[in-house]
Design an enzyme around this catalytic site. Structure first.
Site, PDB file in Angstrom:
ATOM      1  N   CYS A 194       0.874  -1.409   0.083  1.00 20.20           N
ATOM      2  CA  CYS A 194       0.111  -0.084   0.148  1.00 20.20           C
ATOM      3  C   CYS A 194       0.851   1.269   0.173  1.00 20.20           C
ATOM      4  O   CYS A 194       0.497   2.146  -0.807  1.00 20.20           O
ATOM      5  CB  CYS A 194      -0.935   0.172   1.132  1.00 20.20           C
ATOM      6  N   ARG A 243      15.470   2.344   3.171  1.00 17.61           N
ATOM      7  CA  ARG A 243      15.525   1.271   2.429  1.00 17.61           C
ATOM      8  C   ARG A 243      14.881   0.151   3.006  1.00 17.61           C
ATOM      9  O   ARG A 243      15.393  -1.147   3.026  1.00 17.61           O
ATOM     10  CB  ARG A 243      17.006   0.955   1.637  1.00 17.61           C
ATOM     11  N   SER A 244      13.868   0.420   4.005  1.00 19.72           N
ATOM     12  CA  SER A 244      13.372  -0.724   4.687  1.00 19.72           C
ATOM     13  C   SER A 244      12.428  -1.634   3.718  1.00 19.72           C
ATOM     14  O   SER A 244      12.261  -1.369   2.585  1.00 19.72           O
ATOM     15  CB  SER A 244      12.211  -0.240   5.613  1.00 19.72           C
ATOM     16  N   ASP A 266      20.181   4.654   2.932  1.00 19.23           N
ATOM     17  CA  ASP A 266      20.012   4.572   3.978  1.00 19.23           C
ATOM     18  C   ASP A 266      21.294   4.397   4.880  1.00 19.23           C
ATOM     19  O   ASP A 266      22.327   4.973   4.644  1.00 19.23           O
ATOM     20  CB  ASP A 266      19.205   3.062   4.388  1.00 19.23           C
TER      21      ASP A 266
END
Length: 322
Positions: free
Chosen positions: A149, A184-185, A207
């Site tokens: 999402c 950058r999760s 990140d």
């Protein structure tokens, strides 16, 4: 004769105005269904953020013609409840409000949800398709793969802002764009970089470990993105060369160095914290300070897509999605 002040150089765009166009698309789709789609949410923790998200989900469902059922369960029984909902024909979509165990067990729970009911796009099939630039679940190209999402919400925001060039073929519409993603999760940042690169952009993903470049190669000739480590690069190297900057760093300590932004850049913040200070408006042409309302609407759009996929599957006689 008094001179007029020049118009403001930066336009702030709020998530609610972007969500309205998606709401219209959803309402048109609902008119073609026999009943309201039912989304079931599972809350199995005491996390106030998870409860708040569930409340937003319920409110948005009710306002947009969807049914929502929140089920508060013990985390040790969540697996059984998910499997039961998978088998319930009345349930169209399932969402789990994480974290549950804050461990790899949460990833196991993500894989339990039936691919035909996974509104968050977190099961293996959808994640594999996203990274592989596979956009359909079937060979007939009737059933679209579901995207997570928040990354999809950011894509829809970029479409709304005309960053996507509609003159170019579908799938290549970010060709020529250079985009910075500060995060950058595995939940948002890396999927977003992959999506944007698969659409043709040159993406710099930053990140705390360093900088990576996501592209489809020179001339976007490759089918899917590739990732290259940019040894020695820092955030400060990326900022001045990017047309779009998307930041989602959690925590109050981070402050984006806006003095390095190129003039006319588009800036989007998706962190719950304000990554950009008010001075961002001195450089940016467009600034989107938050995206929450778009993310919730995209969740409903995914639910509608799941129902549409199921109808397409039944029409072709293919009751199972591999």
């Amino acid at each position: 004769m008094a001179t007029q002040d020049p118009p403001a150089s930066c336009k702030m765009v709020l998530a609610g105005s972007i969500a309205k166009s998606l709401q219209y698309e959803i309402s048109e789709g609902l008119l073609k269904l026999e009943r309201k789609p039912l989304l079931v949410g599972f809350l199995a923790n005491k996390d106030p953020a998870a409860r708040l998200y569930s409340s937003w989900t319920q409110k948005t469902c009710q306002e947009n013609g969807f049914d929502f059922n929140l089920r508060e369960v013990d985390r040790e029984e969540l697996e059984t409840h998910i499997l039961t909902a998978n088998q319930d024909d009345a349930v169209d979509g399932i969402i789990v409000y994480y974290p549950i165990f804050n461990s790899r067990q949460d990833q196991y729970l993500q894989q339990l949800i039936d691919v035909r009911k996974d509104v968050e796009g977190l099961c293996h099939t959808h994640v594999f398709n996203m990274y592989s630039n596979i956009r359909w679940l079937d060979e007939q190209k009737l059933q679209k793969s579901i995207l997570p999402c928040t990354p999809l919400a950011l894509v829809k925001i970029l479409e709304h802002l005309k960053v996507y060039n509609t003159i170019l073929p579908y799938g290549n519409r970010l060709f020529g764009r250079t985009i910075l993603v500060v995060n950058r999760s595995e939940v948002v940042g890396r999927p977003l970089a992959a999506l944007l690169a698969n659409d043709g952009a040159c993406v710099y993903s930053v990140d705390v470990t360093g900088v990576q470049q996501f592209t489809r190669g020179e001339g976007i000739k490759k089918k899917r993105h590739e990732v290259v480590d940019k040894e020695g690069w820092t955030l400060e190297d990326c900022i001045p060369i990017c047309d779009v900057v998307i930041s989602g760093v959690p925590g109050e300590a981070f402050h984006f160095p806006t003095t390095l932004l190129k003039d006319g850049v588009i800036c989007i913040n998706f962190s719950t914290e304000k990554n950009f200070g008010p001075e961002v408006k001195e450089r940016a042409s467009i600034y989107v300070p938050a995206i929450g309302k778009v993310t919730i609407i995209v969740l409903l759009r995914n639910l509608l897509r799941i129902v549409q996929n199921r109808k397409s599957s039944s029409k072709t006689g293919n009751g199972e999605i591999n």
